[in-house]
Design a protein around this motif. Structure first.
Motif, PDB file in Angstrom:
ATOM      1  N   LEU A  28       0.859  -1.126  -0.082  1.00  6.15           N
ATOM      2  CA  LEU A  28       0.084   0.004  -0.150  1.00  6.15           C
ATOM      3  C   LEU A  28       0.822   1.251  -0.173  1.00  6.15           C
ATOM      4  CD1 LEU A  28      -3.019   0.648   0.107  1.00  6.15           C
ATOM      5  CD2 LEU A  28      -2.934   0.971   2.532  1.00  6.15           C
ATOM      6  N   ALA A  29       2.088   1.188   0.495  1.00  8.70           N
ATOM      7  CA  ALA A  29       2.966   2.345   0.663  1.00  8.70           C
ATOM      8  C   ALA A  29       3.550   2.692  -0.685  1.00  8.70           C
ATOM      9  CB  ALA A  29       3.977   2.262   1.924  1.00  8.70           C
ATOM     10  N   VAL A  30       3.756   1.367  -1.327  1.00  7.00           N
ATOM     11  CA  VAL A  30       4.558   1.448  -2.651  1.00  7.00           C
ATOM     12  C   VAL A  30       3.406   2.173  -3.504  1.00  7.00           C
ATOM     13  CG1 VAL A  30       5.123   0.025  -4.631  1.00  7.00           C
ATOM     14  CG2 VAL A  30       5.832  -0.315  -2.315  1.00  7.00           C
ATOM     15  N   PHE A  31       1.997   1.726  -3.349  1.00  4.23           N
ATOM     16  CA  PHE A  31       1.095   2.195  -4.389  1.00  4.23           C
ATOM     17  C   PHE A  31       0.942   3.844  -4.093  1.00  4.23           C
ATOM     18  CE2 PHE A  31      -0.166  -1.681  -6.054  1.00  4.23           C
ATOM     19  CZ  PHE A  31      -0.890  -1.398  -6.960  1.00  4.23           C
ATOM     20  N   PHE A  32       1.163   4.283  -3.022  1.00  6.22           N
ATOM     21  CA  PHE A  32       1.128   5.653  -2.547  1.00  6.22           C
ATOM     22  C   PHE A  32       2.177   6.554  -3.458  1.00  6.22           C
ATOM     23  CE2 PHE A  32       2.510   9.331  -0.166  1.00  6.22           C
ATOM     24  CZ  PHE A  32       1.362   9.972  -0.091  1.00  6.22           C
ATOM     25  N   LEU A  34       3.787   5.369  -6.057  1.00  2.47           N
ATOM     26  CA  LEU A  34       3.311   5.183  -7.481  1.00  2.47           C
ATOM     27  C   LEU A  34       2.248   6.078  -8.151  1.00  2.47           C
ATOM     28  CD1 LEU A  34       3.524   1.118  -8.038  1.00  2.47           C
ATOM     29  CD2 LEU A  34       5.278   3.053  -8.953  1.00  2.47           C
ATOM     30  N   ARG A  35       1.448   6.480  -7.225  1.00  2.00           N
ATOM     31  CA  ARG A  35       0.513   7.383  -7.683  1.00  2.00           C
ATOM     32  C   ARG A  35       0.757   8.634  -8.463  1.00  2.00           C
ATOM     33  NH1 ARG A  35      -2.159  10.761  -9.404  1.00  2.00           N
ATOM     34  NH2 ARG A  35      -4.210  11.836  -8.474  1.00  2.00           N
ATOM     35  N   TYR A  36       1.946   9.020  -8.023  1.00  2.00           N
ATOM     36  CA  TYR A  36       2.489  10.207  -8.837  1.00  2.00           C
ATOM     37  C   TYR A  36       3.433  10.059  -9.858  1.00  2.00           C
ATOM     38  CZ  TYR A  36       0.789  12.218  -4.613  1.00  2.00           C
ATOM     39  OH  TYR A  36       0.100  12.450  -3.378  1.00  2.00           O
ATOM     40  N   ASP A  37       2.911  10.060 -11.106  1.00  2.00           N
ATOM     41  CA  ASP A  37       3.504   9.576 -12.237  1.00  2.00           C
ATOM     42  C   ASP A  37       4.181  10.592 -12.844  1.00  2.00           C
ATOM     43  OD1 ASP A  37       1.392  10.759 -12.720  1.00  2.00           O
ATOM     44  OD2 ASP A  37       0.835   9.582 -14.691  1.00  2.00           O
ATOM     45  N   LEU A  38       5.211  11.148 -12.377  1.00  2.00           N
ATOM     46  CA  LEU A  38       5.915  12.207 -12.801  1.00  2.00           C
ATOM     47  C   LEU A  38       6.769  12.089 -14.212  1.00  2.00           C
ATOM     48  CD1 LEU A  38       7.833  13.207  -9.625  1.00  2.00           C
ATOM     49  CD2 LEU A  38       5.817  14.338 -10.427  1.00  2.00           C
ATOM     50  N   TRP A  39       6.770  10.785 -14.526  1.00  2.00           N
ATOM     51  CA  TRP A  39       7.491  10.469 -15.779  1.00  2.00           C
ATOM     52  C   TRP A  39       6.643  10.571 -17.086  1.00  2.00           C
ATOM     53  CZ3 TRP A  39       4.925   6.725 -18.421  1.00  2.00           C
ATOM     54  CH2 TRP A  39       4.003   5.799 -17.578  1.00  2.00           C
ATOM     55  N   ALA A  40       5.238  10.472 -16.711  1.00  2.00           N
ATOM     56  CA  ALA A  40       4.277  10.622 -17.780  1.00  2.00           C
ATOM     57  C   ALA A  40       3.529  11.835 -17.877  1.00  2.00           C
ATOM     58  CB  ALA A  40       3.286   9.766 -17.624  1.00  2.00           C
ATOM     59  N   GLN A  41       3.941  12.979 -17.154  1.00  2.00           N
ATOM     60  CA  GLN A  41       3.480  14.406 -17.386  1.00  2.00           C
ATOM     61  C   GLN A  41       3.687  14.921 -18.770  1.00  2.00           C
ATOM     62  OE1 GLN A  41       4.105  16.478 -13.930  1.00  2.00           O
ATOM     63  NE2 GLN A  41       2.771  15.160 -12.586  1.00  2.00           N
ATOM     64  N   SER A  42       4.845  14.778 -19.218  1.00  2.00           N
ATOM     65  CA  SER A  42       4.963  15.535 -20.360  1.00  2.00           C
ATOM     66  C   SER A  42       5.282  14.519 -21.707  1.00  2.00           C
ATOM     67  CB  SER A  42       6.589  16.241 -20.357  1.00  2.00           C
ATOM     68  OG  SER A  42       7.521  15.342 -20.120  1.00  2.00           O
ATOM     69  N   ASP A  43       4.838  13.511 -21.429  1.00  2.00           N
ATOM     70  CA  ASP A  43       4.830  12.197 -22.575  1.00  2.00           C
ATOM     71  C   ASP A  43       3.645  12.238 -23.244  1.00  2.00           C
ATOM     72  OD1 ASP A  43       5.374  10.226 -24.050  1.00  2.00           O
ATOM     73  OD2 ASP A  43       5.706   8.880 -22.528  1.00  2.00           O
ATOM     74  N   ASP A  44       3.679  12.484 -24.709  1.00  2.00           N
ATOM     75  CA  ASP A  44       2.658  12.691 -25.382  1.00  2.00           C
ATOM     76  C   ASP A  44       2.146  11.482 -26.304  1.00  2.00           C
ATOM     77  OD1 ASP A  44       2.075  15.299 -24.698  1.00  2.00           O
ATOM     78  OD2 ASP A  44       3.387  16.280 -26.291  1.00  2.00           O
ATOM     79  N   SER A  45       2.758  10.427 -25.875  1.00  2.00           N
ATOM     80  CA  SER A  45       2.570   8.995 -26.619  1.00  2.00           C
ATOM     81  C   SER A  45       1.134   8.453 -26.309  1.00  2.00           C
ATOM     82  CB  SER A  45       3.894   8.212 -26.583  1.00  2.00           C
ATOM     83  OG  SER A  45       4.047   7.743 -24.999  1.00  2.00           O
ATOM     84  N   PHE A  46       0.711   7.315 -27.098  1.00  2.02           N
ATOM     85  CA  PHE A  46      -0.253   6.787 -26.774  1.00  2.02           C
ATOM     86  C   PHE A  46      -0.198   5.225 -26.605  1.00  2.02           C
ATOM     87  CE2 PHE A  46      -1.780  10.420 -28.971  1.00  2.02           C
ATOM     88  CZ  PHE A  46      -3.038  10.701 -28.494  1.00  2.02           C
ATOM     89  N   LEU A  47      -0.918   4.864 -25.719  1.00  5.11           N
ATOM     90  CA  LEU A  47      -0.787   3.237 -25.516  1.00  5.11           C
ATOM     91  C   LEU A  47      -2.280   2.861 -25.336  1.00  5.11           C
ATOM     92  CD1 LEU A  47       0.897   1.067 -24.706  1.00  5.11           C
ATOM     93  CD2 LEU A  47       0.523   1.472 -22.222  1.00  5.11           C
ATOM     94  N   LEU A  48      -2.529   1.816 -26.039  1.00  4.25           N
ATOM     95  CA  LEU A  48      -3.658   1.305 -26.114  1.00  4.25           C
ATOM     96  C   LEU A  48      -4.965   2.066 -26.841  1.00  4.25           C
ATOM     97  CD1 LEU A  48      -3.991  -0.824 -22.876  1.00  4.25           C
ATOM     98  CD2 LEU A  48      -3.550  -1.701 -25.231  1.00  4.25           C
ATOM     99  N   GLY A  49      -4.447   3.179 -27.577  1.00  2.00           N
ATOM    100  CA  GLY A  49      -5.282   4.192 -28.175  1.00  2.00           C
ATOM    101  C   GLY A  49      -5.645   5.385 -27.030  1.00  2.00           C
ATOM    102  N   LEU A  50      -4.951   5.163 -25.942  1.00  2.00           N
ATOM    103  CA  LEU A  50      -5.233   6.389 -25.120  1.00  2.00           C
ATOM    104  C   LEU A  50      -3.939   7.015 -24.752  1.00  2.00           C
ATOM    105  CD1 LEU A  50      -7.490   4.375 -22.606  1.00  2.00           C
ATOM    106  CD2 LEU A  50      -8.300   6.204 -24.184  1.00  2.00           C
TER     107      LEU A  50
END
Length: 96
Positions: A28-32, A34-50
């Motif tokens: 649960l602490a690890v999930f806390f 992982l909640r902050y996805d700093l790596w994907a904030q400026s990524d404009d790529s798509f995965l599974l059409g989203l």
């Protein structure tokens, strides 16, 4: 006078945590974190059409639901499931 340490009174409803419940709380602490996805904030790529950040949050929510299910299944305090009459008797026994 004895110098031996005495275990604290844990009360009628408190039991030592088992290894699986400790592992689940650590997860649960690890999930806390992982909640902050700093790596994907400026990524404009798509995965599974989203957008990748949206896909990440969908998968994160599904995984979090599984972790919460496991927490309820394995770390839920057993005294909360006792019938009302039994819980009342346990409280009276503890008061004596």
């Amino acid at each position: 006078m004895s110098t031996a340490r005495r275990e604290p009174d844990r009360g009628p409803h408190t039991a030592p945590k088992s290894a699986p419940s400790r592992l689940l709380f650590a997860l649960l602490a690890v999930f806390f974190l992982l909640r902050y996805d700093l790596w994907a904030q400026s990524d404009d790529s798509f995965l599974l059409g989203l957008p990748i950040a949206f896909t990440y949050h969908i998968l994160y929510c599904l995984a979090a639901a599984v972790v919460l299910f496991l927490l309820v299944r394995h770390a839920w305090p057993s005294h909360l499931d006792a019938p009302e009459s039994q819980a009342h008797l346990d409280t009276e026994d503890a008061a004596r």
